[in-house]
Design an enzyme around this catalytic site. Sequence first.
Site, mmCIF file in Angstrom:
data_model
loop_
_atom_site.group_PDB
_atom_site.id
_atom_site.type_symbol
_atom_site.label_atom_id
_atom_site.label_comp_id
_atom_site.label_asym_id
_atom_site.label_seq_id
_atom_site.Cartn_x
_atom_site.Cartn_y
_atom_site.Cartn_z
ATOM 1 N N HIS A 17 0.840 -1.204 0.000
ATOM 2 C CA HIS A 17 0.000 0.000 0.000
ATOM 3 C C HIS A 17 0.873 1.252 0.000
ATOM 4 C CE1 HIS A 17 -3.144 -2.538 2.322
ATOM 5 N NE2 HIS A 17 -3.608 -2.381 1.094
ATOM 6 N N LYS A 41 -17.332 -6.097 6.131
ATOM 7 C CA LYS A 41 -15.965 -6.546 6.337
ATOM 8 C C LYS A 41 -15.608 -6.532 7.816
ATOM 9 C CE LYS A 41 -12.073 -6.263 3.277
ATOM 10 N NZ LYS A 41 -11.271 -5.466 2.386
ATOM 11 N N ARG A 90 -2.262 -6.885 -7.956
ATOM 12 C CA ARG A 90 -1.194 -7.828 -7.623
ATOM 13 C C ARG A 90 -1.160 -9.006 -8.586
ATOM 14 N NH1 ARG A 90 -3.372 -8.458 -1.649
ATOM 15 N NH2 ARG A 90 -5.149 -8.655 -3.001
ATOM 16 N N SER A 128 -3.090 -7.272 3.518
ATOM 17 C CA SER A 128 -3.253 -7.054 4.963
ATOM 18 C C SER A 128 -3.560 -8.369 5.663
ATOM 19 C CB SER A 128 -4.391 -6.057 5.219
ATOM 20 O OG SER A 128 -4.058 -4.792 4.708
#
Length: 158
Positions: A17, A41, A90, A128
Amino acid sequence: MKIACYPGSFDPITNGHLDIIKRASKMFDEVIVTIMVNPKKKVTFDQQERKEMIEKCTKDLPNVKVVVGEGLTVDFATKLNATALIRGIRAVADYEYELQQATANMMLNDHIETLFFVARPEFSFLSSSVAKEIAFNGGDISKFIPEAINDYVMKKFK
């Protein structure tokens, strides 16, 4: 003034990030890192903790600020006067998801462009969730998250 919005949950911010924030900060007059509230979430760090961690990691980037947002990302970006949404890619799976989101955002507001930043190879696996899993199991997360928040994150899992 060219303003970019970099939305995400950042639970916690990772080196990947931070790399994207630094790269975007060289391209825009202002980068607004936006911690988006997503009631679906489950997060480890509350909004204020995430905001403080990101601010600590970006304190040397004068054109970066951190806010908390809610609702549709594209609507919140409009309120910030952003002309671009920054997203990190990614792998192919990220691209498929991000393409759907970017297309939906384009349909909602065609004045905001979505820009994809390809992750550097050393961050292409990093999320994360990976960092939290390693921290939860007592592993060394120093290669995954910024040094400025390493101790703070580890304390959360003790």
